[in-house]
Design an enzyme around this catalytic site. Sequence first.
Site, PDB file in Angstrom:
ATOM      1  N   THR A  90      54.551  17.808  -2.069  1.00  0.00           N
ATOM      2  CA  THR A  90      54.094  19.176  -2.064  1.00  0.00           C
ATOM      3  C   THR A  90      54.090  19.909  -3.189  1.00  0.00           C
ATOM      4  O   THR A  90      55.445  19.870  -3.982  1.00  0.00           O
ATOM      5  CB  THR A  90      55.349  19.920  -0.695  1.00  0.00           C
ATOM      6  OG1 THR A  90      54.876  19.441   0.333  1.00  0.00           O
ATOM      7  CG2 THR A  90      54.955  21.395  -0.808  1.00  0.00           C
ATOM      8  N   LYS A 114      49.881  18.254  -1.541  1.00  0.00           N
ATOM      9  CA  LYS A 114      49.480  19.337  -0.709  1.00  0.00           C
ATOM     10  C   LYS A 114      49.967  20.579  -1.301  1.00  0.00           C
ATOM     11  O   LYS A 114      50.920  20.576  -1.979  1.00  0.00           O
ATOM     12  CB  LYS A 114      50.730  19.019   0.704  1.00  0.00           C
ATOM     13  CG  LYS A 114      50.895  20.174   1.597  1.00  0.00           C
ATOM     14  CD  LYS A 114      51.615  19.679   2.553  1.00  0.00           C
ATOM     15  CE  LYS A 114      51.767  20.880   3.792  1.00  0.00           C
ATOM     16  NZ  LYS A 114      52.810  21.816   3.399  1.00  0.00           N
ATOM     17  N   TYR A 130      59.593  16.912  -1.441  1.00  0.00           N
ATOM     18  CA  TYR A 130      59.862  17.974  -2.318  1.00  0.00           C
ATOM     19  C   TYR A 130      60.550  17.478  -3.862  1.00  0.00           C
ATOM     20  O   TYR A 130      61.397  16.489  -3.706  1.00  0.00           O
ATOM     21  CB  TYR A 130      61.003  19.038  -1.734  1.00  0.00           C
ATOM     22  CG  TYR A 130      60.118  19.879  -0.803  1.00  0.00           C
ATOM     23  CD1 TYR A 130      58.964  20.586  -1.219  1.00  0.00           C
ATOM     24  CD2 TYR A 130      60.826  20.388   0.188  1.00  0.00           C
ATOM     25  CE1 TYR A 130      58.336  21.764  -0.304  1.00  0.00           C
ATOM     26  CE2 TYR A 130      59.975  21.328   1.255  1.00  0.00           C
ATOM     27  CZ  TYR A 130      59.204  21.860   0.764  1.00  0.00           C
ATOM     28  OH  TYR A 130      58.682  22.823   1.674  1.00  0.00           O
ATOM     29  N   HIS A 137      50.768  26.840   2.425  1.00  0.00           N
ATOM     30  CA  HIS A 137      52.125  26.645   2.883  1.00  0.00           C
ATOM     31  C   HIS A 137      52.227  27.474   4.202  1.00  0.00           C
ATOM     32  O   HIS A 137      53.521  28.113   4.256  1.00  0.00           O
ATOM     33  CB  HIS A 137      53.192  26.885   1.983  1.00  0.00           C
ATOM     34  CG  HIS A 137      54.695  25.986   2.052  1.00  0.00           C
ATOM     35  ND1 HIS A 137      54.573  25.155   1.069  1.00  0.00           N
ATOM     36  CD2 HIS A 137      55.535  26.222   2.924  1.00  0.00           C
ATOM     37  CE1 HIS A 137      55.893  24.598   1.706  1.00  0.00           C
ATOM     38  NE2 HIS A 137      56.456  25.094   2.581  1.00  0.00           N
ATOM     39  N   SER A 154      59.564  16.022   7.000  1.00  0.00           N
ATOM     40  CA  SER A 154      59.690  16.582   5.880  1.00  0.00           C
ATOM     41  C   SER A 154      60.833  16.177   5.049  1.00  0.00           C
ATOM     42  O   SER A 154      61.840  15.677   5.629  1.00  0.00           O
ATOM     43  CB  SER A 154      59.794  18.265   6.284  1.00  0.00           C
ATOM     44  OG  SER A 154      60.798  18.789   5.416  1.00  0.00           O
TER      45      SER A 154
HETATM   46  C1  FMN Z   1      59.014  26.667   9.854  1.00  0.00           C
HETATM   47  C2  FMN Z   1      58.254  25.890   8.802  1.00  0.00           C
HETATM   48  C3  FMN Z   1      58.822  24.767   7.758  1.00  0.00           C
HETATM   49  C4  FMN Z   1      57.937  24.311   6.861  1.00  0.00           C
HETATM   50  N1  FMN Z   1      58.508  23.343   5.953  1.00  0.00           N
HETATM   51  C5  FMN Z   1      57.988  22.559   5.423  1.00  0.00           C
HETATM   52  C6  FMN Z   1      58.472  21.506   4.317  1.00  0.00           C
HETATM   53  O1  FMN Z   1      59.522  21.375   4.490  1.00  0.00           O
HETATM   54  N2  FMN Z   1      57.489  20.909   3.549  1.00  0.00           N
HETATM   55  C7  FMN Z   1      56.154  21.141   3.339  1.00  0.00           C
HETATM   56  O2  FMN Z   1      55.574  20.608   2.565  1.00  0.00           O
HETATM   57  N3  FMN Z   1      55.649  22.262   4.068  1.00  0.00           N
HETATM   58  C8  FMN Z   1      56.241  23.033   5.000  1.00  0.00           C
HETATM   59  N4  FMN Z   1      55.885  24.007   5.559  1.00  0.00           N
HETATM   60  C9  FMN Z   1      54.260  24.326   5.645  1.00  0.00           C
HETATM   61  C10 FMN Z   1      53.468  23.398   6.537  1.00  0.00           C
HETATM   62  O3  FMN Z   1      53.482  21.899   6.178  1.00  0.00           O
HETATM   63  C11 FMN Z   1      52.075  23.808   6.472  1.00  0.00           C
HETATM   64  O4  FMN Z   1      51.569  23.850   5.474  1.00  0.00           O
HETATM   65  C12 FMN Z   1      52.095  25.028   7.419  1.00  0.00           C
HETATM   66  O5  FMN Z   1      52.921  25.342   8.483  1.00  0.00           O
HETATM   67  C13 FMN Z   1      50.463  25.330   7.958  1.00  0.00           C
HETATM   68  O6  FMN Z   1      50.527  26.603   8.307  1.00  0.00           O
HETATM   69  P1  FMN Z   1      50.531  26.945  10.133  1.00  0.00           P
HETATM   70  O7  FMN Z   1      51.871  27.046  10.320  1.00  0.00           O
HETATM   71  O8  FMN Z   1      49.726  28.223  10.113  1.00  0.00           O
HETATM   72  O9  FMN Z   1      49.814  25.700  10.543  1.00  0.00           O
HETATM   73  C14 FMN Z   1      56.563  24.625   6.814  1.00  0.00           C
HETATM   74  C15 FMN Z   1      55.980  25.386   7.715  1.00  0.00           C
HETATM   75  C16 FMN Z   1      56.735  26.081   8.448  1.00  0.00           C
HETATM   76  C17 FMN Z   1      55.946  27.030   9.440  1.00  0.00           C
END
Ligand code: FMN
Length: 387
Positions: A156, A252, A130, A276, A107
């Site tokens: 994203t 994404k 981002y 997300h 990330s």
């Molecule tokens: C704690 C956390 C932080 C996240 N940070 C980002 C991020 O920095 N960039 C991003 O594109 N998605 C981020 N996401 C979304 C994840 O990439 C992903 O889409 C999501 O976790 C999928 O759902 P799941 O946790 O149920 O598998 C984050 C998700 C979580 C849970």
Amino acid sequence: MAVITNIEDLKRIYERRVPRMFYDYAESGSWTEQTFRDNSSDFDLVRLRQRVAVDMSGRSTASQMIGQDVAMPVALAPVGLTGMQHADGEIKAAQAANDFGVPFTLSTMSINSIEDVAEATGRPFWFQLYTMKDTDYISRLIERAKAAKCSALVITLDLQILGQRHKDLKNGLSAPPKLTPRTIANLMTKWAWGIEMLGAKRRHFGNIVGHVHGISDTSSLGAWTAEQFDPSLDWGKVEKLMEQWGGKVILKGILDAEDAKMAAKLGADAIVVSNHGGRQLDGALSSIRVLPEIMDAVGSDIEVHLDSGIRSGQDVLKALALGAKGTMIGRAFVYGLGAMGQAGVTKALEVIHRELDITMALCGEKNVANLGRHNLLVPEDFGGRWA
Ligand SMILES: Cc1cc2nc3c(=O)[nH]c(=O)nc-3n(C[C@H](O)[C@H](O)[C@H](O)COP(=O)(O)O)c2cc1C
């Protein structure tokens, strides 16, 4: 030590081990958390078709995602602050992913920097971008990812503006945690986490601090990130970012067939159907519910991946059978990382792999490529219809 057989087991250990602030950060959705809940419960609505007396020997979960060989079509999703869930968390997760043979995505909001992960793993990984108002910074970030030989840029699109999670505001989420009486009281019960964290390579946002003019500590960083996400991001800007990168691109955060068509038109290599993890638009449909509609719209034009709500190999199988070529897991690997570091991420991948393999066998399939709608019973209202 307790026998770990599923992702829930890892989550229970994770909850005990990691400071509350970071557990809450991962384990929350935005506002009422309706979408966060639907992501899981909608997977349960899809049922599997059992087949018997089919030769199930010589099965394989091996596949490809954006042309890369994968041991199973499950990538680690980009997760901000992973290095706060466990010391050097991004490095540990990347190493586990490499050893297992699945992609790791770093990330923008990671603790370990692009260079840290590249140096520690020596293998290409995917970098998630981002878009921010500071275009010089974004250009430099893209160049850093190129220099580190990242094999894909994951842009994203669903975070032009930050969704609100109540607990993060109430907890005063920060990296490293601010020492208030409440956090100190909680940290005193998380000594193993704390001892490891003392030896961590970094405890702040490694891709940002030292790379953006004027950012040297976390308090100014907090203000900067809140202001910096770019609300003016549009398809034209996405196209320019793709041009600057010049390599493989995954878009994404797509949840609508019209947006999926735009992504295909721009020539992206893949999209991730994602809300997300329920952290952005509360009230949006679950990813698995919109997948059929998106497959109908663009399935033959672009590779489709899915995340949000995957907690088992059965969930992975359902996404693949509905047409996704790959999946991503976020929380499922974070639970493992917070519970047991690198070994926990490996455990999470092993659990999901085993579940995928056995479920595939009991559905009468030997290869993930053969999975299809014929394996499923899908509720009629999946797909949604917008007026
Ligand atoms: C704690 C956390 C932080 C996240 N940070 C980002 C991020 O920095 N960039 C991003 O594109 N998605 C981020 N996401 C979304 C994840 O990439 C992903 O889409 C999501 O976790 C999928 O759902 P799941 O946790 O149920 O598998 C984050 C998700 C979580 C849970």
